[in-house]
Design a protein around this motif. Structure first.
Motif, PDB file in Angstrom:
ATOM      1  N   VAL A  68      41.757  36.150  36.265  1.00  0.00           N
ATOM      2  CA  VAL A  68      43.123  36.639  36.441  1.00  0.00           C
ATOM      3  C   VAL A  68      43.358  36.912  37.920  1.00  0.00           C
ATOM      4  O   VAL A  68      42.632  37.686  38.537  1.00  0.00           O
ATOM      5  CB  VAL A  68      43.351  37.940  35.625  1.00  0.00           C
ATOM      6  N   GLY A  69      44.372  36.262  38.483  1.00  0.00           N
ATOM      7  CA  GLY A  69      44.772  36.541  39.854  1.00  0.00           C
ATOM      8  C   GLY A  69      45.786  37.674  39.860  1.00  0.00           C
ATOM      9  O   GLY A  69      46.691  37.698  39.023  1.00  0.00           O
ATOM     10  N   VAL A  70      45.630  38.597  40.779  1.00  0.00           N
ATOM     11  CA  VAL A  70      46.530  39.751  40.857  1.00  0.00           C
ATOM     12  C   VAL A  70      47.250  39.719  42.200  1.00  0.00           C
ATOM     13  O   VAL A  70      46.620  39.717  43.258  1.00  0.00           O
ATOM     14  CB  VAL A  70      45.759  41.079  40.704  1.00  0.00           C
ATOM     15  N   LYS A  71      48.575  39.676  42.147  1.00  0.00           N
ATOM     16  CA  LYS A  71      49.401  39.651  43.353  1.00  0.00           C
ATOM     17  C   LYS A  71      50.351  40.847  43.321  1.00  0.00           C
ATOM     18  O   LYS A  71      51.084  41.037  42.348  1.00  0.00           O
ATOM     19  CB  LYS A  71      50.201  38.345  43.404  1.00  0.00           C
ATOM     20  N   TYR A  72      50.294  41.663  44.349  1.00  0.00           N
ATOM     21  CA  TYR A  72      51.175  42.818  44.479  1.00  0.00           C
ATOM     22  C   TYR A  72      52.375  42.470  45.352  1.00  0.00           C
ATOM     23  O   TYR A  72      52.255  41.691  46.308  1.00  0.00           O
ATOM     24  CB  TYR A  72      50.446  43.990  45.132  1.00  0.00           C
ATOM     25  N   TYR A  77      37.012  40.094  31.566  1.00  0.00           N
ATOM     26  CA  TYR A  77      37.817  39.206  32.402  1.00  0.00           C
ATOM     27  C   TYR A  77      37.496  39.457  33.869  1.00  0.00           C
ATOM     28  O   TYR A  77      37.176  40.567  34.260  1.00  0.00           O
ATOM     29  CB  TYR A  77      39.309  39.440  32.177  1.00  0.00           C
ATOM     30  N   LYS A  78      37.611  38.402  34.652  1.00  0.00           N
ATOM     31  CA  LYS A  78      37.393  38.518  36.097  1.00  0.00           C
ATOM     32  C   LYS A  78      38.761  38.644  36.774  1.00  0.00           C
ATOM     33  O   LYS A  78      39.604  37.757  36.659  1.00  0.00           O
ATOM     34  CB  LYS A  78      36.650  37.293  36.623  1.00  0.00           C
ATOM     35  N   PHE A  79      38.972  39.747  37.475  1.00  0.00           N
ATOM     36  CA  PHE A  79      40.213  39.982  38.212  1.00  0.00           C
ATOM     37  C   PHE A  79      39.932  39.811  39.695  1.00  0.00           C
ATOM     38  O   PHE A  79      38.928  40.311  40.201  1.00  0.00           O
ATOM     39  CB  PHE A  79      40.729  41.400  37.959  1.00  0.00           C
ATOM     40  N   GLU A  80      40.819  39.114  40.387  1.00  0.00           N
ATOM     41  CA  GLU A  80      40.648  38.943  41.836  1.00  0.00           C
ATOM     42  C   GLU A  80      42.003  38.854  42.508  1.00  0.00           C
ATOM     43  O   GLU A  80      43.013  38.581  41.852  1.00  0.00           O
ATOM     44  CB  GLU A  80      39.810  37.712  42.145  1.00  0.00           C
ATOM     45  N   LYS A 104      44.264  28.640  44.570  1.00  0.00           N
ATOM     46  CA  LYS A 104      43.341  28.667  43.445  1.00  0.00           C
ATOM     47  C   LYS A 104      44.088  28.579  42.125  1.00  0.00           C
ATOM     48  O   LYS A 104      45.249  28.920  42.045  1.00  0.00           O
ATOM     49  CB  LYS A 104      42.496  29.949  43.470  1.00  0.00           C
ATOM     50  N   LYS A 105      43.385  28.121  41.111  1.00  0.00           N
ATOM     51  CA  LYS A 105      43.931  28.075  39.754  1.00  0.00           C
ATOM     52  C   LYS A 105      43.394  29.268  38.977  1.00  0.00           C
ATOM     53  O   LYS A 105      42.216  29.594  39.083  1.00  0.00           O
ATOM     54  CB  LYS A 105      43.513  26.781  39.059  1.00  0.00           C
TER      55      LYS A 105
END
Length: 81
Positions: free
Chosen positions: A3-7, A31-34, A40-41
């Motif tokens: 899971v990509g996290v964008k603020y 889950y892997k959060f980054e 990236k996909k």
């Protein structure tokens, strides 16, 4: 699952975004959060906006089928990955 996290830029935050994202992470420990990287996909992308304006949801390069846009603490509680 990754899971990509964008603020958002945080110009008008109405809630503690980081604390709410941590709650989401606790609900999905496997889950892997980054941090989001446009090159990236990801299986899912969390677009974390600080207010109901949800500015990130209007950016076409970010708002894709696998994106979840949130603009409040209540939205964070409803996130299903």
């Amino acid at each position: 699952m990754t899971v990509g996290v964008k603020y958002c830029g945080g110009c008008n935050p109405k809630y503690e975004r980081g604390a709410e994202v941590n709650k989401i992470k606790e609900r999905y420990p496997d889950y892997k959060f980054e941090g989001f990287d446009l090159n990236k996909k990801y299986d899912k992308v969390l677009l974390i906006c600080g207010c109901e304006r949800v500015c990130l949801g209007f950016r076409p390069e970010l708002a894709k089928e696998n994106s979840i846009v949130v603009g409040s603490a209540d939205d964070c509680e409803k996130v299903k990955l």
